[in-house]
Design a protein around this motif. Structure first.
Motif, PDB file in Angstrom:
ATOM      1  N   LEU A 242      -0.542   7.537   7.250  1.00  9.94           N
ATOM      2  CA  LEU A 242      -0.866   8.863   7.788  1.00  9.94           C
ATOM      3  C   LEU A 242       0.252   9.382   8.681  1.00  9.94           C
ATOM      4  N   LEU A 243       1.042   8.462   9.244  1.00  9.05           N
ATOM      5  CA  LEU A 243       2.182   8.856  10.078  1.00  9.05           C
ATOM      6  C   LEU A 243       3.435   9.094   9.255  1.00  9.05           C
ATOM      7  N   GLY A 244       3.316   8.909   7.951  1.00  9.87           N
ATOM      8  CA  GLY A 244       4.445   9.151   7.060  1.00  9.87           C
ATOM      9  C   GLY A 244       5.018   7.862   6.513  1.00  9.87           C
ATOM     10  N   PRO A 245       5.471   7.873   5.255  1.00  9.88           N
ATOM     11  CA  PRO A 245       6.041   6.657   4.672  1.00  9.88           C
ATOM     12  C   PRO A 245       7.283   6.162   5.397  1.00  9.88           C
ATOM     13  N   ALA A 246       8.064   7.071   5.955  1.00 13.71           N
ATOM     14  CA  ALA A 246       9.279   6.655   6.662  1.00 13.71           C
ATOM     15  C   ALA A 246       8.931   5.760   7.852  1.00 13.71           C
ATOM     16  N   PHE A 247       7.920   6.162   8.625  1.00  7.66           N
ATOM     17  CA  PHE A 247       7.492   5.349   9.758  1.00  7.66           C
ATOM     18  C   PHE A 247       6.972   4.003   9.281  1.00  7.66           C
ATOM     19  N   ALA A 248       6.213   4.005   8.164  1.00  6.58           N
ATOM     20  CA  ALA A 248       5.644   2.764   7.638  1.00  6.58           C
ATOM     21  C   ALA A 248       6.750   1.786   7.228  1.00  6.58           C
ATOM     22  N   TYR A 249       7.794   2.289   6.550  1.00  8.09           N
ATOM     23  CA  TYR A 249       8.883   1.405   6.117  1.00  8.09           C
ATOM     24  C   TYR A 249       9.662   0.861   7.309  1.00  8.09           C
ATOM     25  N   LEU A 250       9.846   1.678   8.337  1.00  8.19           N
ATOM     26  CA  LEU A 250      10.526   1.202   9.538  1.00  8.19           C
ATOM     27  C   LEU A 250       9.708   0.087  10.191  1.00  8.19           C
ATOM     28  N   LEU A 251       8.392   0.274  10.249  1.00  9.63           N
ATOM     29  CA  LEU A 251       7.528  -0.754  10.823  1.00  9.63           C
ATOM     30  C   LEU A 251       7.616  -2.042  10.016  1.00  9.63           C
TER      31      LEU A 251
ATOM     32  N   VAL B 260       0.835  -1.210   0.000  1.00  6.84           N
ATOM     33  CA  VAL B 260       0.000   0.000   0.000  1.00  6.84           C
ATOM     34  C   VAL B 260       0.869   1.259   0.000  1.00  6.84           C
ATOM     35  N   VAL B 261       1.885   1.260   0.844  1.00  4.88           N
ATOM     36  CA  VAL B 261       2.714   2.452   1.006  1.00  4.88           C
ATOM     37  C   VAL B 261       3.536   2.739  -0.246  1.00  4.88           C
ATOM     38  N   VAL B 262       4.162   1.700  -0.817  1.00  4.73           N
ATOM     39  CA  VAL B 262       4.969   1.897  -2.023  1.00  4.73           C
ATOM     40  C   VAL B 262       4.104   2.400  -3.169  1.00  4.73           C
ATOM     41  N   GLY B 263       2.943   1.759  -3.368  1.00  2.00           N
ATOM     42  CA  GLY B 263       2.068   2.166  -4.454  1.00  2.00           C
ATOM     43  C   GLY B 263       1.609   3.599  -4.313  1.00  2.00           C
ATOM     44  N   TRP B 264       1.192   3.972  -3.110  1.00  4.40           N
ATOM     45  CA  TRP B 264       0.706   5.335  -2.882  1.00  4.40           C
ATOM     46  C   TRP B 264       1.830   6.350  -3.058  1.00  4.40           C
ATOM     47  N   GLN B 265       2.991   6.046  -2.495  1.00  9.22           N
ATOM     48  CA  GLN B 265       4.108   6.987  -2.549  1.00  9.22           C
ATOM     49  C   GLN B 265       4.583   7.204  -3.982  1.00  9.22           C
TER      50      GLN B 265
END
Length: 419
Positions: free
Chosen positions: A170-179, A37-42
């Motif tokens: 919503l917390l930012g892609p950086a946080f999502a990738y770290l998670l 989801v994050v990669v596609g959206w970004q």
């Protein structure tokens, strides 16, 4: 044909090694769904080009398709636990690379595509490693039940992962990738901590690399039960790919908007999860082959109902039935493949199965798009459902041995290990 399991047969859920494997599967799948989801959206936000989303899928699929046969060979020669652990660690590294690209402020998708290629390479090894490790851990007597629970765990992550990915973004892609990196690392640790002594790998050093890589294809081609089960799924999914057209239905036919689209996407997974839990608690006693064919036929009928429906409620339940029927087919097919394949060949045969599944999903979306352009959206779905029914009839005639399979455990007596 289906009976409740005894408390003794329920022991798979009390098996610590199996629970660790299940935990790793859920965690890694959640990370994959969130990252998708994050990669596609970004990347879409970066380029505003829908074609970018196509490249995202292709960047992962091509390395997976190229490496899956060597990966299957590796799963039959090396410790499967090590392969799965290493694969998820590489996927964790991919998450950290996405994090680094994001923190650098890069506005070029090229670097992201490079990481996606690495991610696809790692996934190529995770699939055969996971599928062939499962029988080693639970043993053949508990394997069908373990497959049901394993498939249900996958569906839980598929249901919750995309929604969680949207919330985390919503917390930012950086946080999502770290998670995602932490989740992949956690999955790897879960597998690495399995302490059970597993059987040694077979010695295949006397064979050439080409012979080893293609042995899975040869084995599948010469076993009608396995070939019939895998190819039935390939063509049924290829023709019955209604889910690829869900955005069109949500927007133009059902008029339910993005929220409704999310519910429609979840309906298939909800049906599959519910059926997976049922199969995990109840044994499939008799007529397994006939039940699989019936499930695929129900999938085809439900696809036609969905295609003709203009009611959101009816469409939702049709998709749930499709998911439940597909889970029955997946359960029987997976059990047949695992039980009819000797342990020394499971990595390579599961690699062939992965190749068929990947082809059916990718080509199924392409087929749905082409038929929708030629015959309209409703026509494409109805034709696909009718095609699935036709495939069931043809495959019942072409593969009578598959149709006549009674108890799943019976196929174990037909397997042989190639020289």
């Amino acid at each position: 044909m289906i009976r409740s399991l005894t408390p003794e047969a329920d022991s798979v859920l009390r098996d610590r090694a199996f629970v660790q494997l299940l935990t790793g599967r859920i965690t890694a799948t959640l990370a994959t769904q969130i990252q998708s989801v994050v990669v596609g959206w970004q990347l879409y936000d970066m380029t505003r080009d829908p074609l970018t989303l196509g490249w995202v899928g292709l960047a992962q699929f091509l390395p997976m398709a190229l490496l899956v046969l060597p990966a299957g060979d590796a799963a039959d020669r090396l410790p499967r636990r090590l392969i799965l652990t290493a694969s998820w660690l590489v996927q964790a590294i991919a998450g950290l690379l996405f994090l680094a690209l994001t923190l650098s402020g890069s506005q070029s998708p090229v670097g992201f595509f490079g990481v996606l290629v690495l991610f696809g390479m790692a996934r190529a090894f995770a699939g055969p490693g996971m599928q062939s490790l499962l029988p080693q851990i639970v043993g053949e007597a508990r394997l069908p039940k373990a497959i049901a629970w394993n498939s249900s765990a996958f569906q839980v992550a598929v249901i919750g992962g995309p929604a969680l990915g949207g919330a985390v973004y919503l917390l930012g892609p950086a946080f999502a990738y770290l998670l995602c990196a932490l989740l992949f690392a956690s999955a790897a640790v879960s597998i690495a901590m399995i302490r059970r002594r597993l059987p040694a790998r077979a010695d295949t050093t006397r064979q050439s690399a080409f012979a080893r890589f293609t042995a899975g294809i040869v084995y599948v081609r010469t076993r009608p039960i396995i070939l019939g089960a895998i190819s039935l799924d390939l063509f049924a999914v290829l023709l019955g790919g209604a889910t690829a057209l869900l955005p069109v239905y949500a927007h133009e036919i059902l008029h339910v908007g993005p929220a409704g689209l999310g519910l429609l996407r979840s309906a298939v997974a909800i049906g599959a999860f519910a059926m997976g839990v049922y199969l995990g608690r109840n044994a499939l006693e008799r007529r397994a082959g006939a039940i699989m064919f019936a499930a695929v036929a129900i999938f085809g009928f439900a696809t036609i109902v969905f295609g003709l429906s203009s009611s959101f409620v009816l469409s939702f339940f049709a998709l749930m039935i499709m998911g439940a029927a597909d889970m029955i087919s997946v359960f029987v097919r997976s059990s047949l493949i695992q039980l009819a394949t000797p342990d020394a060949m499971r990595g390579r045969v599961n690699a062939v199965n992965m190749l068929f599944i990947g082809a059916s999903n990718e080509l199924g979306e392409f087929e749905s798009g082409v038929t929708a352009a030629l015959f309209g959206t409703v026509g494409a779905v109805v034709i696909g459902g009718a095609g699935t029914l036709a495939v069931v009839g043809i495959w019942m005639a072409l593969f009578p041995a598959l149709r006549r399979v009674d108890r799943l455990s019976d196929v174990a007596t037909t397997r042989t290990t190639p020289d």
